[in-house]
Design an enzyme around this catalytic site. Structure first.
Site, PDB file in Angstrom:
ATOM      1  N   GLU A 203      38.416  40.203  57.959  1.00 20.78           N
ATOM      2  CA  GLU A 203      37.802  39.251  57.033  1.00 20.78           C
ATOM      3  C   GLU A 203      37.495  37.921  57.708  1.00 20.78           C
ATOM      4  OE1 GLU A 203      40.050  38.916  53.415  1.00 20.78           O
ATOM      5  OE2 GLU A 203      39.824  41.044  52.968  1.00 20.78           O
ATOM      6  N   ASP A 240      48.895  36.784  50.805  1.00 23.63           N
ATOM      7  CA  ASP A 240      48.840  38.120  50.212  1.00 23.63           C
ATOM      8  C   ASP A 240      49.769  38.979  51.059  1.00 23.63           C
ATOM      9  OD1 ASP A 240      48.395  40.584  49.150  1.00 23.63           O
ATOM     10  OD2 ASP A 240      46.215  40.606  49.451  1.00 23.63           O
ATOM     11  N   LYS A 335      38.888  42.432  40.840  1.00 21.23           N
ATOM     12  CA  LYS A 335      37.939  43.024  41.791  1.00 21.23           C
ATOM     13  C   LYS A 335      37.089  44.044  41.040  1.00 21.23           C
ATOM     14  CE  LYS A 335      40.974  43.014  45.897  1.00 21.23           C
ATOM     15  NZ  LYS A 335      42.054  43.797  46.560  1.00 21.23           N
ATOM     16  N   SER A 365      37.907  43.709  51.671  1.00 23.64           N
ATOM     17  CA  SER A 365      37.864  43.506  53.124  1.00 23.64           C
ATOM     18  C   SER A 365      36.573  44.074  53.721  1.00 23.64           C
ATOM     19  CB  SER A 365      39.095  44.117  53.781  1.00 23.64           C
ATOM     20  OG  SER A 365      39.300  45.436  53.334  1.00 23.64           O
TER      21      SER A 365
HETATM   22  C1  2PG Z   1      43.262  42.360  49.122  1.00 26.14           C
HETATM   23  C2  2PG Z   1      41.888  42.651  49.691  1.00 26.14           C
HETATM   24  C3  2PG Z   1      41.182  41.402  50.141  1.00 26.14           C
HETATM   25  P1  2PG Z   1      41.275  45.013  50.555  1.00 26.14           P
HETATM   26  O1  2PG Z   1      44.235  43.073  49.396  1.00 26.14           O
HETATM   27  O2  2PG Z   1      43.408  41.434  48.331  1.00 26.14           O
HETATM   28  O3  2PG Z   1      41.935  40.675  51.082  1.00 26.14           O
HETATM   29  O4  2PG Z   1      41.962  43.579  50.740  1.00 26.14           O
HETATM   30  O5  2PG Z   1      39.884  44.788  50.138  1.00 26.14           O
HETATM   31  O6  2PG Z   1      41.414  45.687  51.895  1.00 26.14           O
HETATM   32  O7  2PG Z   1      42.071  45.704  49.485  1.00 26.14           O
HETATM   33 MG    MG Z   2      45.566  41.946  47.886  1.00 28.47          MG
END
Ligand code: 2PG
Ligand code: MG
Length: 426
Positions: A203, A240, A335, A365
């Site tokens: 990221e 996180d 998300k 990510s």
């Molecule tokens: C998270 C995300 C973004 P990923 O864990 O919050 O950092 O990671 O998209 O790999 O789940």
């Molecule tokens: Mg997370």
């Protein structure tokens, strides 16, 4: 306004992997497109990405997802009212017919749902954030920005996934970015001076060349100070932990420290970090299956800091309500691709709000140039935004979009600032 056509194509994400883009065109010629992002550290209850398997592109091709859009989704949506997001999303969910979107794919559904949303805003001739705000007063979100990447985004070089900062002293989005830019630069200089600079993680955060997880925290504090800010009151730390990545069934393995901790042990370790470092937000402190641990941690720290549920809540309204009933977390990560449609994403945000939780709209990510989440965070008045680091254009496109929203005529009513955080900032 009716949808005239819907087209899908394969494009490529920030990790060079295939992903789905959908373009919706209305009868008046206006259009909108949506792109599916992709996680690396995923909750087990997320909407499932439909990937082809096999040898091409590591099994990650999306031809099956595209075929489903062409054969089933497009015929279903052409001719429908583009502004009926709830009706369209309900039809998509029914068409898929599975609880986690395994048949048509969460990637196909989220790209479609976002494309419909963009096309609806386009036919209303409004920027997306304004279309979503529906005349209500909204503010630019407080950003959490990664300085060091770790965990699944950096070959597990360190256990903790995101070492981030929040410009608690900023009074505008633009100022928050200015402050973060200086901290990011200072962190890079510190790493270079130690001979520890080794590029960036997934990221855009600096590669975490550290001997212990605490060393990353110490370096972050040094970077804040080197940039000329007071740790805590001007620039604070957000983490996180992404604990599901290194623990399950109450056992946690910190590879870097070569230690195995039980749930209480990890809680104690994190509580010690909260005492030693100016941390204001901590995400997934325990694994998604460690509900008792999440409740215990929230009880111990939730009045002081923001406790964010990501893998545990998976942008699911029902799970947010359950968590609130037992006192796990005080903030929901939001998300869209965890939920699968815009309507379900919004429902999770509403559930968070009803529970008195704070909320953070978040990228994945694996990202692209798509900037929809900035508009969702602003138009829905979510309060906070998480996009990754302060480098690489799939990240900068989003920060820069927020600057455009903030500086154009008719901008939102100011900046959410530190008041958007759950818990009491130090
Ligand atoms: C998270 C995300 C973004 P990923 O864990 O919050 O950092 O990671 O998209 O790999 O789940
Ligand atoms: Mg997370």
């Amino acid at each position: 306004m009716k949808i005239k056509s819907l087209n899908a194509r394969r494009i490529w994400d920030s990790r060079g992997r295939p992903t789905v883009e959908v373009e919706v065109t209305n009868e008046d010629g206006t259009s909108g497109s949506g792109i599916a992002p992709a996680g690396a550290s995923m909750g087990t209850r997320e909407a499932v990405e439909l990937r082809d398997g096999g040898s091409a592109f590591g099994g990650r091709d999306v031809q099956r997802a595209l075929a489903g859009i062409e054969r089933e989704i497009a015929p279903l949506l052409v001719g429908r009212d583009v502004s009926d997001q709830a009706g369209i999303d309900a039809a998509l969910i029914a068409l898929d017919g599975t609880p986690t979107k395994t048949r048509l794919g969460g990637n196909a559904l989220v790209a479609t749902s976002l494309a419909v949303l963009h096309a609806a805003a386009a036919q209303a001739r409004q920027p997306l954030w304004q279309y979503l705000a529906q005349g209500r007063t909204v503010q630019l979100p407080l950003p959490q920005i990664q300085i060091f990447g770790g965990g699944a985004h950096a070959g597990r070089r360190v256990d903790v996934q995101d070492f981030m900062v929040i410009a608690t002293g900023a009074s505008s989005f633009a100022q928050a970015l200015e402050m973060t830019a200086e901290v990011y630069r200072a962190a890079g200089e510190i790493m270079a001076a130690r001979g520890a600079l080794a590029g960036v993680a997934d990221e855009g955060g600096w590669w975490p060349n550290f001997a212990r997880n605490e060393e990353a925290l110490d370096t972050l504090v040094q970077a804040i100070e080197k940039a000329g800010y007071t740790p805590g009151s001007e620039v604070a730390i957000a983490l996180d932990i992404a604990a599901s990545e290194f623990g399950s069934k109450g056992r946690y393995r910190l590879a870097l420290e070569n230690q195995e901790l039980d749930s209480d042990g990890l809680c104690e370790r994190l509580l010690r970090w909260l005492e030693r470092y100016p941390i204001v937000s901590i995400e997934d402190p325990l694994a998604e299956d460690d509900e008792a641990g999440l409740v215990a941690f929230t009880r111990a720290a939730g009045d002081r800091v923001q406790v964010v549920g990501d893998d545990y809540l998976v942008t699911n309204a029902q799970r947010v309500r359950q968590a609130a009933a037992i006192g796990a977390c005080n903030c929901a990560l939001i998300k869209p691709n965890q939920a699968g449609t815009v309507t379900e994403t919004r429902a999770a945000l509403d559930a968070a709000r009803a529970a008195g939780y704070a909320s953070i709209v978040s990228a994945r990510s694996g990202e692209t140039e798509d900037v929809a989440i900035v508009h969702l965070a602003t138009g829905w008045n979510a309060g906070q935004l998480k996009v990754g680091s302060f480098a690489r254009s799939e990240r900068m496109a989003k920060w820069n979009e927020a600057l455009r929203i903030e500086s154009r005529p008719g901008a939102p009513a100011g900046f959410a600032g530190r008041a958007a955080l759950a818990g009491r900032a130090p």
